[in-house]
Motif scaffolding. Structure first.
Motif, PDB file in Angstrom:
ATOM      1  N   ALA A 125     -51.783  47.755 -62.183  1.00 26.10           N
ATOM      2  CA  ALA A 125     -50.894  48.286 -61.144  1.00 26.10           C
ATOM      3  C   ALA A 125     -51.058  49.797 -61.003  1.00 26.10           C
ATOM      4  CB  ALA A 125     -49.444  47.939 -61.460  1.00 26.10           C
ATOM      5  N   THR A 126     -51.172  50.494 -62.119  1.00 23.60           N
ATOM      6  CA  THR A 126     -51.335  51.957 -62.094  1.00 23.60           C
ATOM      7  C   THR A 126     -52.648  52.345 -61.435  1.00 23.60           C
ATOM      8  OG1 THR A 126     -49.986  52.205 -64.083  1.00 23.60           O
ATOM      9  CG2 THR A 126     -51.477  54.024 -63.554  1.00 23.60           C
ATOM     10  N   GLU A 127     -53.730  51.693 -61.828  1.00 28.44           N
ATOM     11  CA  GLU A 127     -55.043  52.019 -61.258  1.00 28.44           C
ATOM     12  C   GLU A 127     -55.100  51.667 -59.766  1.00 28.44           C
ATOM     13  OE1 GLU A 127     -57.132  53.912 -62.768  1.00 28.44           O
ATOM     14  OE2 GLU A 127     -56.037  53.810 -64.658  1.00 28.44           O
ATOM     15  N   THR A 128     -54.432  50.598 -59.390  1.00 31.95           N
ATOM     16  CA  THR A 128     -54.370  50.232 -57.972  1.00 31.95           C
ATOM     17  C   THR A 128     -53.606  51.305 -57.193  1.00 31.95           C
ATOM     18  OG1 THR A 128     -54.483  47.878 -58.498  1.00 31.95           O
ATOM     19  CG2 THR A 128     -53.620  48.457 -56.331  1.00 31.95           C
ATOM     20  N   ALA A 129     -52.462  51.743 -57.724  1.00 35.02           N
ATOM     21  CA  ALA A 129     -51.646  52.768 -57.065  1.00 35.02           C
ATOM     22  C   ALA A 129     -52.394  54.088 -56.945  1.00 35.02           C
ATOM     23  CB  ALA A 129     -50.343  52.967 -57.825  1.00 35.02           C
ATOM     24  N   ARG A 130     -53.241  54.394 -57.908  1.00 36.17           N
ATOM     25  CA  ARG A 130     -54.026  55.633 -57.879  1.00 36.17           C
ATOM     26  C   ARG A 130     -55.252  55.513 -56.983  1.00 36.17           C
ATOM     27  NH1 ARG A 130     -54.299  56.817 -64.356  1.00 36.17           N
ATOM     28  NH2 ARG A 130     -52.180  57.586 -64.579  1.00 36.17           N
ATOM     29  N   GLY A 131     -55.479  54.320 -56.466  1.00 30.47           N
ATOM     30  CA  GLY A 131     -56.659  54.094 -55.640  1.00 30.47           C
ATOM     31  C   GLY A 131     -57.942  54.051 -56.466  1.00 30.47           C
ATOM     32  N   ARG A 132     -57.810  53.640 -57.705  1.00 26.96           N
ATOM     33  CA  ARG A 132     -58.954  53.609 -58.607  1.00 26.96           C
ATOM     34  C   ARG A 132     -59.401  52.178 -58.889  1.00 26.96           C
ATOM     35  NH1 ARG A 132     -58.700  57.446 -63.608  1.00 26.96           N
ATOM     36  NH2 ARG A 132     -60.544  56.177 -63.892  1.00 26.96           N
ATOM     37  N   ALA A 133     -59.428  51.381 -57.862  1.00 20.77           N
ATOM     38  CA  ALA A 133     -59.947  50.017 -58.007  1.00 20.77           C
ATOM     39  C   ALA A 133     -61.474  50.125 -57.952  1.00 20.77           C
ATOM     40  CB  ALA A 133     -59.417  49.113 -56.908  1.00 20.77           C
ATOM     41  N   ALA A 153     -57.178  39.882 -58.039  1.00 18.74           N
ATOM     42  CA  ALA A 153     -56.767  40.703 -56.894  1.00 18.74           C
ATOM     43  C   ALA A 153     -57.314  42.119 -57.024  1.00 18.74           C
ATOM     44  CB  ALA A 153     -55.241  40.728 -56.794  1.00 18.74           C
ATOM     45  N   PHE A 154     -57.308  42.658 -58.244  1.00 19.91           N
ATOM     46  CA  PHE A 154     -57.834  43.992 -58.500  1.00 19.91           C
ATOM     47  C   PHE A 154     -59.338  44.038 -58.231  1.00 19.91           C
ATOM     48  CE2 PHE A 154     -59.061  47.349 -61.718  1.00 19.91           C
ATOM     49  CZ  PHE A 154     -58.454  48.421 -61.068  1.00 19.91           C
ATOM     50  N   GLU A 155     -60.020  42.995 -58.627  1.00 18.38           N
ATOM     51  CA  GLU A 155     -61.465  42.914 -58.392  1.00 18.38           C
ATOM     52  C   GLU A 155     -61.763  42.845 -56.894  1.00 18.38           C
ATOM     53  OE1 GLU A 155     -65.276  40.629 -60.323  1.00 18.38           O
ATOM     54  OE2 GLU A 155     -63.371  39.524 -60.205  1.00 18.38           O
ATOM     55  N   ALA A 156     -60.972  42.080 -56.169  1.00 19.64           N
ATOM     56  CA  ALA A 156     -61.154  41.999 -54.710  1.00 19.64           C
ATOM     57  C   ALA A 156     -60.930  43.369 -54.076  1.00 19.64           C
ATOM     58  CB  ALA A 156     -60.208  40.963 -54.116  1.00 19.64           C
ATOM     59  N   ALA A 157     -59.931  44.102 -54.557  1.00 19.98           N
ATOM     60  CA  ALA A 157     -59.670  45.447 -54.030  1.00 19.98           C
ATOM     61  C   ALA A 157     -60.833  46.384 -54.343  1.00 19.98           C
ATOM     62  CB  ALA A 157     -58.367  45.995 -54.616  1.00 19.98           C
ATOM     63  N   ALA A 158     -61.398  46.248 -55.543  1.00 19.40           N
ATOM     64  CA  ALA A 158     -62.550  47.086 -55.920  1.00 19.40           C
ATOM     65  C   ALA A 158     -63.750  46.762 -55.046  1.00 19.40           C
ATOM     66  CB  ALA A 158     -62.892  46.882 -57.392  1.00 19.40           C
ATOM     67  N   LEU A 159     -63.957  45.498 -54.790  1.00 20.91           N
ATOM     68  CA  LEU A 159     -65.073  45.082 -53.932  1.00 20.91           C
ATOM     69  C   LEU A 159     -64.893  45.635 -52.521  1.00 20.91           C
ATOM     70  CD1 LEU A 159     -67.666  43.417 -53.615  1.00 20.91           C
ATOM     71  CD2 LEU A 159     -66.228  41.443 -53.104  1.00 20.91           C
ATOM     72  N   ASN A 160     -63.682  45.539 -51.990  1.00 17.59           N
ATOM     73  CA  ASN A 160     -63.399  46.070 -50.650  1.00 17.59           C
ATOM     74  C   ASN A 160     -63.585  47.580 -50.601  1.00 17.59           C
ATOM     75  OD1 ASN A 160     -62.831  43.572 -49.562  1.00 17.59           O
ATOM     76  ND2 ASN A 160     -60.634  43.731 -49.960  1.00 17.59           N
ATOM     77  N   ALA A 161     -63.131  48.277 -51.645  1.00 17.55           N
ATOM     78  CA  ALA A 161     -63.273  49.739 -51.690  1.00 17.55           C
ATOM     79  C   ALA A 161     -64.744  50.124 -51.742  1.00 17.55           C
ATOM     80  CB  ALA A 161     -62.538  50.296 -52.898  1.00 17.55           C
ATOM     81  N   GLU A 162     -65.510  49.404 -52.533  1.00 14.12           N
ATOM     82  CA  GLU A 162     -66.934  49.690 -52.633  1.00 14.12           C
ATOM     83  C   GLU A 162     -67.645  49.395 -51.321  1.00 14.12           C
ATOM     84  OE1 GLU A 162     -70.417  47.796 -55.222  1.00 14.12           O
ATOM     85  OE2 GLU A 162     -68.901  48.821 -56.438  1.00 14.12           O
ATOM     86  N   ALA A 163     -67.256  48.330 -50.647  1.00 14.62           N
ATOM     87  CA  ALA A 163     -67.878  47.974 -49.363  1.00 14.62           C
ATOM     88  C   ALA A 163     -67.605  49.048 -48.318  1.00 14.62           C
ATOM     89  CB  ALA A 163     -67.369  46.625 -48.883  1.00 14.62           C
ATOM     90  N   ARG A 164     -66.407  49.660 -48.358  1.00 12.28           N
ATOM     91  CA  ARG A 164     -66.085  50.724 -47.395  1.00 12.28           C
ATOM     92  C   ARG A 164     -66.905  51.982 -47.668  1.00 12.28           C
ATOM     93  NH1 ARG A 164     -60.829  48.881 -48.402  1.00 12.28           N
ATOM     94  NH2 ARG A 164     -60.433  50.638 -49.790  1.00 12.28           N
ATOM     95  N   GLU A 165     -67.251  52.211 -48.937  1.00 13.91           N
ATOM     96  CA  GLU A 165     -68.007  53.414 -49.295  1.00 13.91           C
ATOM     97  C   GLU A 165     -69.479  53.322 -48.916  1.00 13.91           C
ATOM     98  OE1 GLU A 165     -67.401  54.212 -53.428  1.00 13.91           O
ATOM     99  OE2 GLU A 165     -65.252  54.531 -53.177  1.00 13.91           O
ATOM    100  N   ILE A 166     -69.989  52.107 -48.818  1.00 15.54           N
ATOM    101  CA  ILE A 166     -71.398  51.930 -48.482  1.00 15.54           C
ATOM    102  C   ILE A 166     -71.546  52.036 -46.975  1.00 15.54           C
ATOM    103  CG2 ILE A 166     -73.365  50.341 -48.514  1.00 15.54           C
ATOM    104  CD1 ILE A 166     -72.148  49.159 -51.089  1.00 15.54           C
ATOM    105  N   ALA A 167     -72.407  52.953 -46.545  1.00 15.58           N
ATOM    106  CA  ALA A 167     -72.621  53.136 -45.105  1.00 15.58           C
ATOM    107  C   ALA A 167     -73.289  51.906 -44.535  1.00 15.58           C
ATOM    108  CB  ALA A 167     -73.487  54.366 -44.872  1.00 15.58           C
TER     109      ALA A 167
END
Length: 194
Positions: A114-122, A171-185
């Protein structure tokens, strides 16, 4: 005439490491503890007389004898249903204590996610760290369950807590995957002009 679990044959195990190396006492204690032994007094304990348990106890006794210690194992039955029920309660209380430790520690993993998700560190690194934590919980729970011979009531809550950690991690893994996908041009299909 019989208790609710029926008459359960038990192994009465008595082992002394005196005469053996210092490491023998620790090895005996660790092995019997991993099997879920119920100690009646120092060096004397009970275990259910189940084939896998009995094989491990016999191997342990062979090692004890080889290393200079002494020991024996007797197969017994408790005739008094009330005494047997009390022993089953003691086995279950020991497992419930172990299940309670799992319940005490799983909230820390949920809080970390929860803390890492709130910090945007997924991130993938955070997911890997949490996966390792989840695997430790699963392994720990499996070991406790293996020595839960009589269905201790705390098992269901511990299993549910570990399952909740698995769901939170998914759910955290899905958020990390989504965050990584947004970072890739996005890759352009345009062919550069010559």
């Amino acid at each position: 005439m019989t208790s609710t679990v029926g008459r359960v044959p038990l192994l009465l195990v008595s082992i002394s490491s005196a005469g053996g190396p210092d490491s023998l006492r620790v090895a005996v204690w660790r092995k019997l503890r991993s099997l879920g032994a119920l100690y009646l007094q120092q060096s004397v304990c009970l275990l259910p007389a189940r084939d896998p348990v009995e094989r491990q106890v016999r191997r342990l006794l062979a090692r004890v004898h080889t290393d200079g210690g002494t020991g024996q194992v007797l197969r017994i039955e408790i005739a008094d249903p009330a005494e047997q029920a009390a022993l089953v309660e003691q086995f279950n209380a020991a497992r419930d204590s172990e299940y309670a430790e799992v319940l005490e520690r799983t909230p820390a993993m949920l809080q970390e996610i929860a803390t890492e998700t709130a910090r945007g560190r997924a991130t993938y690194a955070e997911v890997e760290e949490s996966e390792a934590d989840l695997e430790r919980f699963r392994s720990w729970l499996a070991k406790i369950s293996d020595r839960d011979y009589f269905g201790a009531p705390g098992r269901a809550a511990a299993e549910a807590a570990v399952a909740e950690c698995a769901e939170a991690l998914a759910a955290f893994e899905a958020a990390a995957l989504n965050a990584e996908a947004r970072e890739i041009a996005p890759i352009s299909n345009d062919v550069p002009a010559r």
